[in-house]
Design a protein around this motif. Structure first.
Motif, mmCIF file in Angstrom:
data_model
loop_
_atom_site.group_PDB
_atom_site.id
_atom_site.type_symbol
_atom_site.label_atom_id
_atom_site.label_comp_id
_atom_site.label_asym_id
_atom_site.label_seq_id
_atom_site.Cartn_x
_atom_site.Cartn_y
_atom_site.Cartn_z
ATOM 1 N N CYS A 10 17.368 14.474 -28.052
ATOM 2 C CA CYS A 10 16.683 14.865 -29.291
ATOM 3 C C CYS A 10 15.694 16.001 -29.032
ATOM 4 C CB CYS A 10 15.960 13.663 -29.889
ATOM 5 S SG CYS A 10 17.058 12.393 -30.550
ATOM 6 N N ASP A 11 14.923 15.883 -27.965
ATOM 7 C CA ASP A 11 13.964 16.945 -27.632
ATOM 8 C C ASP A 11 14.667 18.268 -27.382
ATOM 9 O OD1 ASP A 11 11.718 15.407 -27.887
ATOM 10 O OD2 ASP A 11 11.510 14.962 -25.750
ATOM 11 N N ASN A 12 15.817 18.214 -26.707
ATOM 12 C CA ASN A 12 16.577 19.440 -26.450
ATOM 13 C C ASN A 12 16.929 20.149 -27.747
ATOM 14 O OD1 ASN A 12 16.585 19.040 -23.683
ATOM 15 N ND2 ASN A 12 18.608 18.103 -23.635
ATOM 16 N N ILE A 13 17.399 19.389 -28.712
ATOM 17 C CA ILE A 13 17.819 19.984 -29.985
ATOM 18 C C ILE A 13 16.613 20.507 -30.763
ATOM 19 C CG2 ILE A 13 18.896 19.477 -32.213
ATOM 20 C CD1 ILE A 13 20.645 17.402 -30.702
ATOM 21 N N LEU A 14 15.546 19.724 -30.800
ATOM 22 C CA LEU A 14 14.358 20.128 -31.556
ATOM 23 C C LEU A 14 13.658 21.329 -30.926
ATOM 24 C CD1 LEU A 14 12.880 16.595 -32.376
ATOM 25 C CD2 LEU A 14 13.941 18.186 -33.993
ATOM 26 N N ASP A 15 13.662 21.390 -29.588
ATOM 27 C CA ASP A 15 12.946 22.456 -28.877
ATOM 28 C C ASP A 15 13.845 23.609 -28.461
ATOM 29 O OD1 ASP A 15 10.701 20.916 -29.139
ATOM 30 O OD2 ASP A 15 10.791 20.077 -27.113
ATOM 31 N N ASN A 16 15.133 23.520 -28.819
ATOM 32 C CA ASN A 16 16.086 24.580 -28.468
ATOM 33 C C ASN A 16 16.082 24.851 -26.963
ATOM 34 O OD1 ASN A 16 18.097 26.461 -29.050
ATOM 35 N ND2 ASN A 16 16.631 28.122 -29.272
ATOM 36 N N GLU A 17 16.207 23.764 -26.184
ATOM 37 C CA GLU A 17 16.259 23.866 -24.728
ATOM 38 C C GLU A 17 17.310 22.877 -24.237
ATOM 39 O OE1 GLU A 17 12.353 22.785 -23.365
ATOM 40 O OE2 GLU A 17 12.620 20.674 -23.859
ATOM 41 N N ALA A 24 27.149 25.179 -23.584
ATOM 42 C CA ALA A 24 27.316 24.291 -24.747
ATOM 43 C C ALA A 24 26.168 23.290 -24.813
ATOM 44 C CB ALA A 24 28.655 23.569 -24.661
ATOM 45 N N THR A 25 24.949 23.804 -24.871
ATOM 46 C CA THR A 25 23.773 22.941 -24.739
ATOM 47 C C THR A 25 23.592 21.991 -25.917
ATOM 48 O OG1 THR A 25 22.404 24.716 -25.661
ATOM 49 C CG2 THR A 25 22.568 24.572 -23.255
ATOM 50 N N ARG A 26 23.947 22.425 -27.114
ATOM 51 C CA ARG A 26 23.753 21.539 -28.266
ATOM 52 C C ARG A 26 24.699 20.348 -28.206
ATOM 53 N NH1 ARG A 26 22.595 25.395 -33.579
ATOM 54 N NH2 ARG A 26 20.698 26.367 -32.739
ATOM 55 N N PHE A 27 25.975 20.630 -27.927
ATOM 56 C CA PHE A 27 26.899 19.495 -27.860
ATOM 57 C C PHE A 27 26.608 18.623 -26.647
ATOM 58 C CE2 PHE A 27 30.794 17.228 -26.752
ATOM 59 C CZ PHE A 27 30.959 16.517 -27.934
ATOM 60 N N ARG A 28 26.189 19.237 -25.536
ATOM 61 C CA ARG A 28 25.803 18.435 -24.375
ATOM 62 C C ARG A 28 24.694 17.452 -24.769
ATOM 63 N NH1 ARG A 28 26.396 19.489 -18.893
ATOM 64 N NH2 ARG A 28 27.938 21.051 -18.329
ATOM 65 N N SER A 29 23.726 17.937 -25.541
ATOM 66 C CA SER A 29 22.627 17.073 -25.975
ATOM 67 C C SER A 29 23.125 15.973 -26.898
ATOM 68 C CB SER A 29 21.556 17.911 -26.695
ATOM 69 O OG SER A 29 20.986 18.858 -25.817
#
Length: 352
Positions: free
Chosen positions: A99-106, A119-124
């Motif tokens: 969740c933090d990854n998606i919210l913080d774009n990291e 593919a960071t969003r799908f990985r998250s």
């Protein structure tokens, strides 16, 4: 050195070696359980779970998990359930990190797979989905081993979600901007209290439901949970020190920004926007806080006081050596150690 001191030093070494072995071994078993179940779940899915690197099991990378594991050890929870709770906490960690990854774009990895690195969003998203299902499998395993009842599984599962969403609701309130800059006390009591303080107590969602019949010293458990709360608060203030520029541009609540904005140092107040409101090149600059020495020193002292009070209450007297080790590892992991050195704001008690 007299004989008494030699015996004491030997006992201290034995305690330290024994504690590290317990934490390391049990963490390894818990993380292996998480990884094995995740691998089994993704079998024939088209996504391959890669073998974990050595650092996947390291105490350094999993230090917060080790603190939570110690909290179970401290109150006498049996080994098998400590490992079960630590594995369940890895699931909570996967959900929160995703969740933090998606919210913080990291992107911070929870599980290594053969998905494209970009593919960071799908990985998250996958980390969240997998962690949720692994959690169910872990609790089910406890039931099949007759360690947990069905009612305990369901109640603990619901409680763990409630523990996480208290922090999530606070994050949601900042998604479109925090609005005005709240006073420092409000940041501490109304924002960080829920954002991170309570979040650090979430690993007790499971034992709170499952352990009361086994543990009689509820007062000691309350003290342990309060200690974790203080550690969480210290960590969040350290995060604020490191993320001051990013939080300013994204209009997020930040204790240091509040100290500057509401402080009496006019030079710092008037330079807040010109320094932090620059272009994106300043986003990763970790020394920006040095331009605000008054607010920085208050923040550093407050963070370290929280950490010291928390670790001192968490660790048993014979494990007091872990206080300074913990504070040092936490500050390094967050990336605030150099800032704390610059401000020379160690609390009086720990000898760092």
């Amino acid at each position: 050195m007299d004989m008494t001191q030699q015996v004491k030093d030997h006992d201290d070494k034995e305690d330290k070696s024994s504690l590290f072995k317990i934490l390391t071994d049990e963490l390894h078993q818990a993380l292996s359980l998480y990884w094995n179940i995740a691998t089994q779940m993704l079998d024939q899915s088209g996504i391959i779970v890669l073998p974990p690197g050595a650092d996947f099991f390291s105490l350094e990378k999993n230090f917060f998990s080790a603190l939570f594991l110690y909290s179970y050890f401290r109150v006498g929870i049996p080994t098998s359930r400590r490992i079960l709770y630590a594995a369940a906490n890895q699931c909570l960690r996967g959900m929160v990190t995703g969740c933090d990854n998606i919210l913080d774009n990291e992107y911070k990895k929870t599980l290594e797979t053969d998905l494209p690195e970009q593919a960071t969003r799908f990985r998250s998203i996958l980390d969240i989905m997998i962690s949720d299902r692994v959690l169910f499998a872990i609790l089910q395993r406890g039931y099949l081993c007759k360690d947990l009842s069905f009612d305990q599984i369901q109640t603990a599962s619901f409680a763990s979600l409630r523990a996480l969403v208290k922090s999530g609701a606070q994050e949601a309130s900042e998604e479109c901007g925090a609005g005005k800059i709240l006073p420092p006390d409000d940041i501490i009591n109304k924002i960080h209290h829920y954002k991170t303080g309570v979040l650090f107590q979430s690993p007790w969602a499971f034992p709170d439901i499952i352990e009361p019949q086994h543990l009689k010293n509820t007062a000691n458990i309350a003290n342990i949970k309060e200690a974790l709360f203080h550690i969480g608060m210290g960590c969040q203030i350290l995060d604020d020190m490191v993320d001051i520029a990013m939080d300013f541009r994204m209009n997020r609540h930040n204790y240091v920004i509040s100290l500057i904005h509401h402080g009496k140092e006019m030079k710092e107040r008037t330079s807040l926007a010109p320094i932090l409101g620059t272009d994106g090149t300043a986003r990763e600059e970790k020394t920006l806080l040095l331009a605000f020495p008054h607010a920085g020193k208050i923040a550093a002292t407050t963070a370290l006081t929280y950490l010291y009070n928390g670790t001192r209450a968490l660790f048993a007297k014979k494990h007091g050596f872990m206080i300074n080790i913990s504070i040092s590892m936490i500050t390094q992991r967050i990336g605030a150690d150099n800032l704390l050195f610059e401000f020379k704001s160690w609390p009086k008690s720990p000898m760092l």
